[in-house]
Design an enzyme around this catalytic site. Structure first.
Site, mmCIF file in Angstrom:
data_model
loop_
_atom_site.group_PDB
_atom_site.id
_atom_site.type_symbol
_atom_site.label_atom_id
_atom_site.label_comp_id
_atom_site.label_asym_id
_atom_site.label_seq_id
_atom_site.Cartn_x
_atom_site.Cartn_y
_atom_site.Cartn_z
ATOM 1 N N GLU A 173 -9.712 6.026 2.994
ATOM 2 C CA GLU A 173 -10.487 4.986 3.655
ATOM 3 C C GLU A 173 -9.528 3.845 3.981
ATOM 4 O OE1 GLU A 173 -10.110 5.256 0.411
ATOM 5 O OE2 GLU A 173 -9.223 3.264 0.174
ATOM 6 N N LYS A 216 0.810 -1.223 0.000
ATOM 7 C CA LYS A 216 0.000 0.000 0.000
ATOM 8 C C LYS A 216 0.848 1.280 0.000
ATOM 9 C CE LYS A 216 -4.264 -1.769 0.436
ATOM 10 N NZ LYS A 216 -4.325 -2.845 1.428
ATOM 11 N N SER A 264 1.686 -9.772 -0.726
ATOM 12 C CA SER A 264 1.303 -8.359 -0.635
ATOM 13 C C SER A 264 1.563 -7.721 0.722
ATOM 14 C CB SER A 264 -0.175 -8.203 -0.994
ATOM 15 O OG SER A 264 -0.979 -9.053 -0.197
HETATM 16 C C1 PLP Z 1 -5.211 -4.002 1.146
HETATM 17 C C2 PLP Z 1 -4.520 -5.282 1.003
HETATM 18 C C3 PLP Z 1 -4.855 -6.194 -0.013
HETATM 19 C C4 PLP Z 1 -5.996 -5.988 -0.958
HETATM 20 O O1 PLP Z 1 -5.985 -4.827 -1.707
HETATM 21 P P1 PLP Z 1 -5.619 -4.800 -3.254
HETATM 22 O O2 PLP Z 1 -5.916 -3.434 -3.678
HETATM 23 O O3 PLP Z 1 -6.472 -5.819 -3.928
HETATM 24 O O4 PLP Z 1 -4.190 -5.138 -3.364
HETATM 25 C C5 PLP Z 1 -4.109 -7.351 -0.112
HETATM 26 N N1 PLP Z 1 -3.106 -7.618 0.739
HETATM 27 C C6 PLP Z 1 -2.751 -6.769 1.728
HETATM 28 C C7 PLP Z 1 -1.625 -7.133 2.625
HETATM 29 C C8 PLP Z 1 -3.442 -5.579 1.887
HETATM 30 O O5 PLP Z 1 -3.100 -4.748 2.883
#
Ligand code: PLP
Length: 402
Positions: free
Chosen positions: A128, A106, A391
């Site tokens: 948000e 993020k 992620s």
């Molecule tokens: C917010 C988040 C996601 C999902 O959001 P995307 O916009 O689909 O990437 C996935 N993994 C983590 C660790 C997140 O914080």
């Protein structure tokens, strides 16, 4: 004896977004656009034009790349998960977005958009948050770049991610809790949009590849550093492209980031893992699997809807995936068949979460565990080569007895 040579450490990976991500005026096939009230339409038109001109400037790019390197810690490693690979009979590389400062992908987008907000002369940024990751990333970037910040969050999410609420407050951000609806991510977006409509002079820092144009384009561009690094790293490590790239989808930003550089490489399969929840209609966040094309929160894309075509509450163990909408670019990639999207149930994700922790010493976010689970499902005993986008890190999930 081998002597340690600092020059062997690879710092040459190109920390640049992918330029092709700028080649859209907001439509992805039939999807996208900007379905917003008039007050916002003129703001967004201004924002789109400003973004288009600003990102082309070398000074903007220099600053963005500077913070990605020195503050976020990019490039993030591409790690060969040998124990997992051996256990499942396929070669798995993990793109370590969990190692970024603040613990997820993020921050890439938060830094990009805050730089833009500063350039536009905004007095305040608003955002948000679901899992709290985007809120923390925004609060962090706002502290770094000295701009006041408000983050909107559903009460249910605030309770299940209390640590992130505390973090944001410590970083000087005001956390605004909403009790509307199911008090999760969708309601946080509604609350933030409501505030934005009343305060159009603030800069809305959207955290995923959703919402009206130009957000999907901006977010996609800022996150494309993930795949741009990964394609160079895998070719360096394996002298070839992977058979597939796997990523989880909430709104779709880490997935588009991971996919972007591979989009023209049609022999590389792209797999998106949706938050399947219980994997039945009404108890799922798998928008592309169970949803229908509709207008939702400013964009035309797939959405989970009821019999009267009203947006429906989503359900997933992963707060970051618990969202009934989806990126218009992923909707288009689904329809064209370039990418494949499948639901992963809460249980399957939990199993992958525990497996990766035990086998590799990496505790993934429960969101990212969906991508790991799909990679295992698809590539078990195939001997194939995959990149899984990790992620985020799972510290936030540990106390929840997963
Ligand atoms: C917010 C988040 C996601 C999902 O959001 P995307 O916009 O689909 O990437 C996935 N993994 C983590 C660790 C997140 O914080």
């Amino acid at each position: 004896m081998n002597t340690y040579n600092a020059s062997q450490i690879d710092t040459q990976i190109n920390v640049q977004p992918v330029k092709e991500m700028l080649e859209t005026a907001g439509m992805y096939g039939n999807y996208g656009g900007a379905y917003v009230p008039e007050v916002l339409a003129s703001q967004l038109t201004k924002l789109a034009a400003f973004f288009d001109s600003e990102v082309q400037k070398s000074e903007f790019q220099r600053q963005f790349i500077h913070y990605l390197k020195t503050f976020v810690g990019r490039p993030s490693p591409l790690f060969k998960a040998e124990n997992l690979s051996e256990a499942i009979g396929a070669t798995i590389y993990l793109k370590r977005e969990d190692l970024n400062h603040t613990g997820s992908h993020k921050i890439n987008n938060a830094i990009g958009q805050i730089l833009l907000a500063k350039q536009m002369g905004a007095k305040e940024v608003i955002a948000e948050t679901g899992a709290g990751q985007h809120g923390v990333a925004t609060a962090t970037a706002a502290a770094l770049l000295k701009i006041p910040c408000k983050v909107f969050m559903g009460a249910v999410d605030a309770e299940r991610q209390l640590l992130n609420v505390k973090r944001m407050e410590l970083l000087g951000t005001k956390v605004v809790i909403t009790n509307e609806g199911r008090a999760t991510l969708k309601d946080a977006v509604d609350a933030a949009l409501g505030y934005y409509i009343e305060n159009p002079e603030s800069f809305y820092l959207l955290g995923s590849q959703v919402g009206p144009h130009p957000y999907p384009k901006m977010v996609g561009y800022f996150q494309s550093v993930i795949g741009n690094e990964a394609i160079q790293q895998i070719v360096r490590a394996e002298k070839r492209l992977p058979d597939a790239v796997f990523a989880c989808l909430g709104g779709g930003s880490n997935a588009i980031g991971a996919f972007s550089a591979f989009l023209p490489e049609t022999e590389v399969k792209l797999y998106g893992a949706e938050g399947g929840g219980k994997n039945v209609f009404n108890h799922t966040a798998a928008t592309l699997t169970y949803g229908k094309p509709s207008v939702f929160q400013g964009t035309y894309s797939y959405c989970l809807v009821d019999e009267e075509n009203n947006p429906m509450a989503s359900e997933s163990i992963a707060a970051g995936l618990d969202y009934p909408g989806i990126s218009p670019q992923h909707a288009s990639l689904k329809d064209s068949g370039r990418a494949t999207y499948e639901p992963i149930t809460d249980e399957e994700a939990q199993e992958a979460y525990r497996l990766l922790a035990k086998l590799e010493g990496i505790i993934p976010a429960i969101e990212s565990s969906h991508a790991v689970a799909l990679a295992i499902k698809k590539f078990k005993n195939t001997g194939k080569l995959a990149i899984v986008n990790l992620s985020g890190r799972g510290d936030k999930d540990i106390t929840r007895d997963i």
